[in-house]
Design an enzyme around this catalytic site. Structure first.
Site, mmCIF file in Angstrom:
data_model
loop_
_atom_site.group_PDB
_atom_site.id
_atom_site.type_symbol
_atom_site.label_atom_id
_atom_site.label_comp_id
_atom_site.label_asym_id
_atom_site.label_seq_id
_atom_site.Cartn_x
_atom_site.Cartn_y
_atom_site.Cartn_z
ATOM 1 N N CYS A 176 0.807 -1.217 0.000
ATOM 2 C CA CYS A 176 0.000 0.000 0.000
ATOM 3 C C CYS A 176 0.847 1.276 0.000
ATOM 4 O O CYS A 176 1.479 1.571 -1.003
ATOM 5 C CB CYS A 176 -0.987 -0.046 1.157
ATOM 6 S SG CYS A 176 -2.430 0.970 0.823
ATOM 7 N N HIS B 161 -3.643 -5.626 1.931
ATOM 8 C CA HIS B 161 -3.175 -5.777 3.309
ATOM 9 C C HIS B 161 -4.265 -6.390 4.134
ATOM 10 O O HIS B 161 -5.137 -7.055 3.604
ATOM 11 C CB HIS B 161 -2.616 -4.487 3.884
ATOM 12 C CG HIS B 161 -3.438 -3.272 3.653
ATOM 13 N ND1 HIS B 161 -4.661 -3.074 4.216
ATOM 14 C CD2 HIS B 161 -3.191 -2.176 2.890
ATOM 15 C CE1 HIS B 161 -5.112 -1.894 3.834
ATOM 16 N NE2 HIS B 161 -4.255 -1.330 3.017
HETATM 17 N N1 GLN Z 1 -2.068 7.050 1.874
HETATM 18 C C1 GLN Z 1 -2.127 6.167 0.744
HETATM 19 C C2 GLN Z 1 -3.457 6.200 0.019
HETATM 20 O O1 GLN Z 1 -4.455 6.544 0.607
HETATM 21 C C3 GLN Z 1 -1.815 4.746 1.209
HETATM 22 C C4 GLN Z 1 -2.833 4.178 2.132
HETATM 23 C C5 GLN Z 1 -2.462 2.872 2.743
HETATM 24 O O2 GLN Z 1 -1.272 2.537 2.917
HETATM 25 N N2 GLN Z 1 -3.490 2.138 3.161
HETATM 26 O O3 GLN Z 1 -3.509 5.880 -1.150
#
Ligand code: GLN
Length: 246
Positions: free
Chosen positions: A93, A192
């Site tokens: 992510c 995840h």
């Molecule tokens: N901040 C990033 C997004 O919203 C990654 C989010 C995350 O790692 N869940 O795309």
């Protein structure tokens, strides 16, 4: 053998229990008589690529990504040459976005990336949230099940390989049916929740590649009882099929 893991920014990039991925790697390594030796590397720490077989980056909110991005980007040459030498990378992510060329976050700030993955990410207005199921052609169609929650829309360069084709869920951008990115032994994904407990074949692939990095020869891991893990996969896959990507 000791499988040497660099866990990058564990106190900042750790949402949705991404640490669970490390726990799975440790347990599955131990079941085969190996030990996982995990070193936390955070802002400003020295990183010697001779010390590591596998690098792990978890997910993070935009705020945490802003805190780590420049520290991570200054390590780009080191990390890219570690990958060229056969080290394994798993980035989830927020970590996935930063292993690409960069991420324009929800407030329009351009965060630099490592440039190891041929991908670019720009935040959209609506978050893409839900269960996901992928098919991985490069692994005889094995499936990966997980959960996604991201604002970022990730675009892969022409010809770049995704981690999998989306069977259910949004994936990189909700349109291309591509999810994640894979180059050599570097894997980036939005999955995840965490990823590895319900996808044991993928955990084993990372472990055998990490062992191969260390020994210079292919390593086959002995099978272990995955009844529970397979059941968890089926539950997650079923959820994705019924309600992923909407
Ligand atoms: N901040 C990033 C997004 O919203 C990654 C989010 C995350 O790692 N869940 O795309």
């Amino acid at each position: 053998m000791n499988i040497r893991v660099a866990h990058l920014y564990p106190e900042l990039l750790n949402i949705y229990a991404d640490r669970g991925n490390i726990a799975v790697l440790a347990t599955r390594a131990q079941a085969r008589g190996h030990a996982l030796h995990v070193t936390a590397i955070t802002l400003g720490d020295r990183l010697d690529p001779a010390d590591f077989d596998l690098y792990y980056l978890g997910g993070g909110q935009d705020r945490e990504q802003q805190l780590v991005a420049s520290d991570l980007a200054r390590r780009a040459t080191t990390l890219r040459s570690a990958h060229d030498d056969g080290a394994v990378f798993l980035a989830v992510c927020g970590g996935y976005q930063l292993l690409g060329r960069g991420y324009r976050d929800t407030s329009g700030v351009d965060l630099p990336g490592v440039g190891l993955l041929p991908a670019e990410t720009v935040a959209g207005t609506r978050r893409l949230i839900g269960d996901v199921l992928l098919s991985c052609d490069w692994a005889e169609g094995s499936t990966l099940a997980g959960f996604e929650n991201h604002a970022g829309r990730t675009t892969l360069d022409a010809g770049a390989e995704p981690l999998g084709r989306v069977i259910a869920g949004y994936g990189n951008d909700g349109e291309s049916h591509a999810e994640g990115c894979r180059v050599g032994r570097a894997y980036g994904t939005y999955l995840h929740g965490p990823l590895l407990p319900r996808n044991p074949w993928f955990a084993d692939r990372l472990l055998s590649e990490a062992l191969e990095h260390q020994t210079g020869r292919p390593i086959e891991l002995s099978p272990i009882d995955d009844t529970l893990e397979r059941a968890a996969h089926e539950v997650a896959a079923g959820r994705a099929r019924t309600r992923g990507g909407r």
